[in-house]
Design an enzyme around this catalytic site. Structure first.
Site, PDB file in Angstrom:
ATOM      1  N   TYR A 210       0.751  -1.164   0.150  1.00  0.00           N
ATOM      2  CA  TYR A 210      -0.022  -0.039  -0.096  1.00  0.00           C
ATOM      3  C   TYR A 210       1.009   1.251  -0.015  1.00  0.00           C
ATOM      4  CZ  TYR A 210      -5.041   1.712   0.009  1.00  0.00           C
ATOM      5  OH  TYR A 210      -6.183   2.163  -0.475  1.00  0.00           O
TER       6      TYR A 210
ATOM      7  N   GLU B 110       1.952   6.134  -7.111  1.00  0.00           N
ATOM      8  CA  GLU B 110       0.826   7.073  -7.560  1.00  0.00           C
ATOM      9  C   GLU B 110       1.348   8.498  -7.300  1.00  0.00           C
ATOM     10  OE1 GLU B 110      -2.904   6.206  -6.119  1.00  0.00           O
ATOM     11  OE2 GLU B 110      -2.588   4.220  -6.282  1.00  0.00           O
TER      12      GLU B 110
END
Ligand SMILES: CCCCCCCCCCCCC/C=C/C(=O)SCCNC(=O)CCNC(=O)[C@H](O)C(C)(C)COP(=O)(O)OP(=O)(O)OC[C@H]1O[C@@H](n2cnc3c(N)ncnc32)[C@H](O)[C@@H]1OP(=O)(O)O
Length: 360
Positions: A284, A291
């Site tokens: 994560y 991102e």
């Protein structure tokens, strides 16, 4: 070879007689009831080593002729069902107890204790029935589970295709595969991420018992990067960061969706559960980092092409670049990461703390 008697231990309840025969590695078991006498014969390792062992017991009161038994490596458990539910004064018809027979103190209860056990069991049964009758059965449960199973299967197939395709291309093309990931993978990723909107709808309509907000953060977060950053900026599409974002997304999903599929059919594979609730710990933050890199790289491009910029009145200047919105989004991303990291951490703790997990 002599025939010997094994050690036999007994206990009773109002409805049953329990016998424990101390014979390990028992073979050729022959256990039957004849004229209310129990006959036992077997070959095994008992007090006198490897031998044939046998015994017979004339029982005090009538029992149902079917004998049920279960043998383990160490012993044989025999259960007899009494014909009338009553307490026996002793096990055998003859008053003198055979030498090989003794009470099984591990299971021994006197009559009043056995009665209390019986009452407790009956109460438990009544409670269970009343709880079951109070909780209304969902008539659409099968349909809901069928839909969820199909949804998870479709996502699993989609993300597996992405993961396998990217891995094979990485092995064949090496680093060159980084730069055209978007052109080979994007259509499937578009499909999977559009279908993933269901992940917000499912908890909203009560199909799955989990928070809507964490799912919304996940779906909105990914779709902004996929459709707004990669999808609308051609200049981003051949950057290596696409590879890392897609690879990190698909790595978690090839474990998460099969885990849900098994949950739909009330099955659990411990290793898969462990992977599903552990692999996000490194993935994560790495996914969010990848991102964030994509968002930062796209800012200069949005500044240049003025796409999605907010027009301003002439007196104030031309327009506000979309990169300002992205700066705000960048801050939201780390807030989103924090919220979901905490959510997943709680889910993990809940899962691994449950009694079911510890018992299996
Ligand atoms: C308002 C919008 C704000 C927008 C802000 C934007 C900022 C966002 C920035 C965020 C940036 C993050 C972007 C993402 C990056 C990546 O993905 S990187 C790769 C690594 N990612 C992960 O590891 C996350 C994977 N995702 C998830 O785990 C989920 O999407 C989740 C929502 C974060 C958590 O899932 P959740 O459902 O809440 O928990 P579970 O424990 O898995 O499930 C709870 C129970 O529900 C059952 N269930 C859930 N879904 C299904 C299903 N589809 N089918 C069947 N059952 C399902 C599940 O079995 C559990 O049931 P029980 O076992 O009975 O508890």
């Amino acid at each position: 070879m002599q025939t010997l008697t094994p050690h036999v231990y007994w206990a009773q309840r109002h409805g049953e007689i329990y016998l424990r025969v101390e014979l390990s590695d028992a073979k050729n078991l022959d256990i039957c009831m004849q004229d209310n006498s129990l006959h036992f014969k077997a070959r095994g390792h008992g007090a006198k080593g490897d031998n044939d062992y046998e015994f017979s017991l004339d029982l005090l009161e009538p029992v149902i002729p079917e004998v049920s038994h279960r043998s383990t490596q160490r012993l044989i458990n025999i259960t007899l069902r009494k014909q009338n539910e009553c307490w026996w004064d002793r096990l055998t018809l003859q008053e003198r107890k055979p030498l090989f027979l003794a009470p099984d103190f591990d299971r021994w209860l006197d009559e009043s204790d056995a009665e209390m056990e019986l009452h407790a069991k009956e109460e438990e049964k009544i409670n269970k029935v009343s709880i079951e009758s109070r909780v209304p059965k969902d008539p659409y449960l099968g349909l809901k589970k069928g839909y969820l199973f199909m949804y998870n299967l479709v996502q699993f197939l989609g993300f597996s295709w992405i993961f396998v395709n990217m891995t094979v291309r990485l092995f064949i093309l090496g680093q060159d595969s980084f730069y055209d990931t978007f052109h080979t993978i994007a259509d499937m990723m578009y499909f999977c991420q559009m279908v993933a909107v269901a992940e917000v709808i499912n908890p909203l309509v009560g199909l799955v018992k989990t928070g809507v907000f964490p799912a919304m953060i996940q779906v909105v977060g990914r779709n902004v990067v996929l459709f707004v950053i990669f999808g609308s900026l051609e200049a981003m599409q051949n950057k290596a960061v696409v590879f890392f974002v897609f690879y990190l997304w698909s790595t978690i999903e090839i474990f998460r969706y099969p885990f849900y599929m098994l949950a739909c059919i009330d099955t659990e594979w411990k290793l898969l559960t462990w992977v599903r609730y552990t692999i996000w710990i490194p993935l994560y933050p790495l996914g969010t980092l990848a991102e964030a890199v994509a968002v930062i790289q796209s800012m200069a491009i949005f500044d240049d092409n003025r796409m999605y910029s907010i027009p301003l009145p002439k007196a104030l200047g031309l327009s506000i670049s979309f990169s300002y919105t992205l700066k705000l989004y960048l801050a939201l991303m780390f807030l989103g990461l924090f919220i979901n990291f905490r959510h997943l951490f709680r889910q993990r703790r809940r899962r691994f703390r449950s009694r079911k997990w510890k018992m299996t």
